[in-house]
Design a protein around this motif. Structure first.
Motif: not given
Ligand code: AMP
Ligand code: GLY
Length: 433
Positions: A109, A131-132, A151-152, A177, A179, A183, A186-187
């Protein structure tokens, strides 16, 4: 003692090569131990017994370790570490080289690492985490252009976009975001763009003691002159003279040691190899990112230079006993590795191409590590993006580079290619004297 090495790349071939020489496999007056690898590759198979194990099935790995009296598990790649394989094995009493799931967040992360750097005062790029998409787009206002959008999570080295315009940054945020990296996206982490030369620094740690374990410089772009898309790495050399003794001291004191200390203080001690990607800026070294494993192909050049028993060092990390080990010795020579990739890489690599001339290349004095190779009808063929790591040593980068390309030219791999300029920055500096 028996070892189990997990992974299948050039990194693991280099680790297997050194582990196979370990005294821990040859205890005096007792049966010699065995090196197992899961899944390994045809190069590893010459040194170890390769076994098919699903490393996402922790129970199956534990059952294998029990049945085969494994005394040390060495985890090569990051995914099983981030997935907690180390924790599962340790809970059943097996010593593991590699961090816990919580500590592997340093690679797993980017937001985790940035926040840790903040808490520990570690020099790195300024950042924002979102996060968005809406808050990420708003956060862009706080950064100059170029800006870096990441991407996190783990994205196989592809989750970083250096945006040269605001539009590019906005597109990257929407893609992540949307995709694009699953995943892992996601952040998002947005970072200040740092300028300078990049270098890598490696340290072994058992969570308390920290031991420097070499430096290297990688070549991430696919094409000569650092052009074209990013890859997992097209070649590397070690040591990286750009990391002078003074800079290495700063990296240890300001980046590595505070990280290890902070991880321990927060109850998630880090054990294994800590691989720091650094930007050597005008204000000194700053952290770009951490990896919780050896670099690939940086590991290959480190192993060429390591003069000590790798097994003993990795076991000492796993056994919280690194403080009892003397400083590891490395050859002062340069090692340089050239990645032979299959045509199409880093897009869709052409599989099945015939590979020959390995003996002829190695007869010139270096080592050819296997990465994405396979045996088909008794013959060696390409079976992945990065296929071979052609590795040589020399008194300096210029000599190691010449030796590595002599080996490359002795190979017969019609559907493969390589960069012809690995080490170019240092070769230019050496030419200037
Ligand atoms: P990473 O996967 O985080 O190592 O990023 C991949 C590459 O992106 C790095 O090797 C750098 O070339 C570049 N990069 C990442 N973060 C930054 C940054 N903050 N400033 C400049 N370049 C960066
Ligand atoms: N060669 C870059 C890496 O292993 O992440």
């Amino acid at each position: 003692m028996n070892f189990l090495l997990i992974g299948s790349g050039g990194r693991e071939h280099a680790l297997a090569w050194k582990l196979a020489q370990s005294r821990l496999l040859r205890p005096e007056g007792r049966e010699p131990g065995k090196l197992y690898a899961a899944p390994g590759n045809p190069g590893v198979a010459a040194l170890a017994e390769c076994v098919a194990l699903d490393v996402t099935d922790h129970g199956a790995v534990i059952a294998f370790c029990e049945a085969n009296h494994i005394g040390l598990v060495v985890v090569g790649p990051e995914a099983p570490l981030v997935d907690g394989l180390g924790d599962s094995l340790r809970a059943d009493g097996f010593p593991v080289f590699g961090p816990s799931k919580a500590a592997a967040q340093l690679e797993g992360s980017k937001g985790f690492t940035k926040a840790l750097c903040d808490r520990a005062g570690i020099p790195t790029a300024a950042y924002a985490r979102a996060d968005d998409a809406a808050s990420a787009l708003a956060a862009l206002d706080d950064f100059a252009i170029p800006v870096v959008v990441k991407a996190d999570g783990l994205a196989a080295g592809k989750g970083v976009i250096v945006a040269e315009t605001r539009e590019e940054a906005e597109d990257a945020i929407r893609d992540i975001f949307g995709g694009m990296f699953g995943t892992a996206g996601a952040s998002v982490v947005i970072e200040e763009f740092m300028t300078g030369e990049e270098a890598s620094f490696f340290a072994l740690t058992d969570g308390a003691t920290v031991v420097p374990f070499g430096s290297a410089q990688d070549h991430k772009r696919v094409g000569d002159g650092d052009t074209g898309p990013n890859t997992g790495g097209m070649g590397a050399y070690s040591p990286a003279p750009v990391l002078t003794p003074v800079l290495r001291g700063q990296v240890l004191e300001k980046i590595i040691v505070p990280t290890v200390r902070q991880m321990a203080v927060e109850g998630t001690p880090y054990s294994g190899v800590l691989y720091a990607g650094l930007m050597l800026t005008e204000d000194g070294p700053r952290l770009i990112e951490y990896n919780c494993r050896f670099g690939d192909p940086e590991c290959q050049v480190l192993m060429m230079r390591l003069q000590d028993d790798l097994g003993e060092y990795l076991y000492a990390c796993a056994d919280n006993a690194l403080g009892r080990m003397p400083a590891p010795k490395f050859s002062p020579d340069t090692a340089l590795t050239v990645v032979m990739a299959a045509d199409g890489y880093p897009g869709t690599p052409e599989k099945g191409g015939a590979i020959g001339g390995l003996d002829e290349a190695e007869a010139l004095g270096g080592k050819v590590f296997h990465a994405g190779t396979a045996m088909k009808d008794g013959a060696l063929v390409a079976n992945g993006g990065r296929v071979l790591n052609v590795t040589a040593t020399g008194a300096n980068v210029t000599e190691a580079q010449a030796a590595a390309y002599r080996m490359v030219d002795a190979l017969d791999f019609a559907t493969g290619f390589c960069r012809r300029d690995i080490g170019w920055r240092e070769v230019a500096r050496e030419a200037e004297g």
